[in-house]
Design an enzyme around this catalytic site. Structure first.
Site, PDB file in Angstrom:
ATOM      1  N   CYS A   5       0.858  -1.177   0.000  1.00 14.16           N
ATOM      2  CA  CYS A   5       0.000   0.000   0.000  1.00 14.16           C
ATOM      3  C   CYS A   5       0.897   1.230   0.000  1.00 14.16           C
ATOM      4  O   CYS A   5       1.758   1.372   0.873  1.00 14.16           O
ATOM      5  CB  CYS A   5      -0.902  -0.012   1.233  1.00 14.16           C
ATOM      6  SG  CYS A   5      -1.889   1.487   1.424  1.00 14.16           S
ATOM      7  N   CYS A  28      19.822   8.707   6.823  1.00 14.22           N
ATOM      8  CA  CYS A  28      19.529   7.881   5.650  1.00 14.22           C
ATOM      9  C   CYS A  28      18.652   8.705   4.719  1.00 14.22           C
ATOM     10  O   CYS A  28      17.745   9.414   5.170  1.00 14.22           O
ATOM     11  CB  CYS A  28      18.814   6.597   6.068  1.00 14.22           C
ATOM     12  SG  CYS A  28      18.351   5.537   4.689  1.00 14.22           S
ATOM     13  N   TYR A  88      14.316  15.646  -7.334  1.00 11.47           N
ATOM     14  CA  TYR A  88      13.781  15.461  -5.986  1.00 11.47           C
ATOM     15  C   TYR A  88      14.885  15.151  -4.971  1.00 11.47           C
ATOM     16  O   TYR A  88      14.747  15.468  -3.785  1.00 11.47           O
ATOM     17  CB  TYR A  88      12.736  14.349  -5.981  1.00 11.47           C
ATOM     18  CG  TYR A  88      11.455  14.718  -6.691  1.00 11.47           C
ATOM     19  CD1 TYR A  88      10.536  15.589  -6.119  1.00 11.47           C
ATOM     20  CD2 TYR A  88      11.168  14.198  -7.953  1.00 11.47           C
ATOM     21  CE1 TYR A  88       9.366  15.934  -6.783  1.00 11.47           C
ATOM     22  CE2 TYR A  88      10.002  14.530  -8.618  1.00 11.47           C
ATOM     23  CZ  TYR A  88       9.110  15.397  -8.025  1.00 11.47           C
ATOM     24  OH  TYR A  88       7.952  15.741  -8.681  1.00 11.47           O
ATOM     25  N   GLU A 141      25.515  11.560   7.444  1.00 10.29           N
ATOM     26  CA  GLU A 141      26.206  10.474   8.133  1.00 10.29           C
ATOM     27  C   GLU A 141      26.902   9.574   7.130  1.00 10.29           C
ATOM     28  O   GLU A 141      26.353   9.260   6.075  1.00 10.29           O
ATOM     29  CB  GLU A 141      25.194   9.676   8.960  1.00 10.29           C
ATOM     30  CG  GLU A 141      25.805   8.587   9.815  1.00 10.29           C
ATOM     31  CD  GLU A 141      24.795   7.879  10.678  1.00 10.29           C
ATOM     32  OE1 GLU A 141      25.077   6.766  11.153  1.00 10.29           O
ATOM     33  OE2 GLU A 141      23.698   8.455  10.874  1.00 10.29           O
TER      34      GLU A 141
END
Length: 601
Positions: free
Chosen positions: A359, A465, A477, A499
């Protein structure tokens, strides 16, 4: 009773002793049968057996002196178990006794002190046969023989060595390559004999096994040449020697010439060939790549394919990836079907399916299209959970707390691992904040990408991340997400940095963003002296990242004891031309941000 001695070839009645040779042959036969029955002999017993054979041959009728042994005496000899005959010929009594005493001393102290008896029961004398037999000596000989056999077995035992692994032991021969018409022989890397996945199939990549091996040898030679050239350039790591070498300049000219030679478009025959290949093979083969780009760029692409295939093969041999049984190959995400890049630790009952249905709003994963359809009919989510902190046009950013929305953040991390290699965090999401970017339409807010950051980072990392979904890549983007992370750092009045380690695509994106920020700053700067610290405070970029970017652009020089920043107008002009061509469609507007920094959790 004295032992009778006869001269060889004569008897009491003047005839040849007819029983002599027959008796000796019977004795030798019994001795050879005894030698076959015994498993091993010690060195002493072997030496005694050889001397007995030599002395036995000396007692043949052809010798000048022989001894007669009757059948009754032979029967008495056979009644004693494991006797080792020791025959002495033409020796004095003192020599015989000395040899017997020496033999008794070597065999052990538990031997009977009495002198050995002859077959007739008398004490030994000159020119007589001596038989030494003792049950204790037999046991001692057997013990020594066992010890010797154990030592020999230990010397030749190879069980402690690791078993040599042959190439086919690492493969499951019941598996087959899914490419139609492929026999699973060869490998795209040219280093393996078999393959069982599309990533290593030469036929899928329109190559043969021999061509792959030839390309592998060529790549090895180029790697050796590159290593040798790097060794020659090891002294160029200081900031004062950043100018390209002559070898690098020649290589750049060569690449430019190769790219200039390529044709701008395909001719009619090439287009027909490409269309025929696509219609005949469809998705079972890779499209023809010849004449689409330059030979240099095509070779770079082939190298990247071989390297990725080798990495997947290492993971498979290490047990981390098993093709066909425990790796998700595709996911159905909204109106897209996405091919995965890496392994993600989904539950086993889902991972072994090969295809997963998700989904796109709540990120719940399911096993079939039917379950997904039923879920979408009941799912009330149309955007990520959390607070919407940015909106401009159809682009929105939501701040999601990993502690408040744990299931959603875990599903987001599992989804990201399908496209990130270095990601290791999947379930411990509580210490992180997730900033999810979406694109809205009349059906809801669709996931574009996200980045996460620690709530309390001691090293001022503003990104832990970062991911852009594959269907939104190469559309700007990624830079928007990076720019938004630095916008949050500016609001927090901190200097941020991503990081480490960065993924390959992440490093490319960050290098491009840092270059754009520095060129924009230098274009607007009107002074004569510039400070790295001032650039860092105004852009929120870490000084280390600024210096590394200036060095890669060859804009940092060392002259007369000072570091100088060169304002290269050619780079600035190129950046201006790209900005004009690109427009301001994909950019972050700081005024659209409605956010206050969290006060710790």
């Amino acid at each position: 009773m004295p032992i009778r001695l006869r001269t060889a070839g004569s008897s009491s009645d003047g005839t040849e002793d007819s029983d002599f040779s027959a008796d000796l042959e019977h004795v030798e036969a019994s001795e050879s049968a005894h030698r076959r029955s015994s498993t091993r002999l010690t060195r002493a017993s072997l030496r005694l057996s050889r001397s007995s054979q030599d002395n036995c041959s000396s007692l043949r009728p052809s010798s000048p002196l022989g001894r007669r042994i009757t059948r009754s005496q032979q029967g008495a000899t056979n009644t004693t178990a494991k006797k080792y005959p020791l025959r002495q010929s033409r020796s004095s009594g003192s020599e015989t006794e000395a040899n017997v005493l020496e033999f008794q001393t070597r065999q052990g102290a538990d031997r009977d002190e009495t002198p050995p008896r002859t077959p007739t029961g008398n004490a030994p004398s000159s020119e007589s046969d001596i038989e030494v037999s003792s049950h204790s000596n037999d046991l001692e000989d057997e013990r020594l023989a066992k010890e010797l056999s154990l030592k020999e077995a230990a010397a030749h035992d190879l069980s402690h060595r690791p078993k040599r692994r042959r190439f086919h032991e690492s493969y499951n021969f019941n598996m087959k390559c899914p490419t139609p018409g492929c026999n699973s022989l060869g490998h795209l890397t040219g280093r393996h004999e078999r393959h069982f996945s599309i990533s290593g199939c030469p036929l899928y990549h329109n190559l043969s096994a021999d061509e792959c091996k030839g390309k592998a040898s060529t790549r090895d030679k180029q790697a050796e040449e590159r290593t040798l050239s790097h060794r020659q350039d090891e002294n160029r790591h200081s900031t004062r020697n950043q100018a390209p070498t002559e070898r690098q300049l020649r290589y750049k000219e060569k690449v430019t010439e190769l790219r200039r030679k390529r044709n701008s478009s395909l001719n009619k025959e090439q287009k027909e060939k490409h269309m025929e290949h696509r219609q005949s093979h469809r998705a079972s083969r890779e499209p023809l790549l010849e004449n689409i780009t330059s030979d240099y760029d095509l070779e770079l692409f082939r190298k990247a394919q071989a390297r990725a295939s080798e990495d997947l093969e290492k993971l498979r041999l290490a047990g981390q990836v098993s093709e066909g049984s425990n790796m998700i190959k595709t996911i159905v995400f909204g109106r897209y079907e996405l091919d995965t890049w890496y392994h993600s630790p989904y539950p086993e009952e889902y991972a072994r399916l090969g295809r997963l249905y998700m989904c796109e709003f709540c990120l719940k994963y399911m096993k079939s299209q039917t379950i997904l359809r039923r879920h979408m009919a009941k799912c009330v989510w149309k955007h990520p959970p959390g607070d919407e902190i940015y909106r401009k046009g159809n682009i929105s950013v939501f701040e999601v707390d990993g502690k408040k929305n744990k299931i959603y953040c875990q599903n987001l991390c599992l989804l990201a691992k399908l496209f990130l290699d270095h990601k290791t965090l999947y379930y411990d999401v509580e210490p992180f904040l997730f900033y999810v970017m979406t694109e809205a339409d009349n059906t809801g807010c669709h996931l574009v990408g996200y980045f996460s950051k620690e709530k309390n980072s001691f090293l001022n990392y503003n990104v832990s991340c970062i991911l852009t979904m594959p269907q939104y890549m190469r559309q700007g983007y990624g830079k928007m997400l990076i720019d938004f992370s630095y916008l949050l750092s500016k609001v927090e009045e901190k200097v941020g940095s991503p990081e480490r380690p960065l993924s390959d695509l992440g490093l490319i994106s960050y290098r491009s963003y840092w270059k754009e920020v520095l060129l924009r700053y230098l274009n607007n700067f009107q002074g004569k002296e510039i400070s790295i610290k001032e650039i860092s405070q105004e852009t929120a970029v870490n000084p280390v990242d600024i210096v590394s970017t200036l060095q890669s652009l060859q804009m940092l020089k060392y002259w007369k004891g000072k570091h100088l920043v060169l304002k290269r107008q050619d780079l600035i002009d190129d950046w201006k031309a790209k900005e004009t061509k690109r427009g301001n469609g994909k950019s972050i507007d700081p005024t659209a941000l409605k956010w206050t920094p969290p006060k710790g959790t």
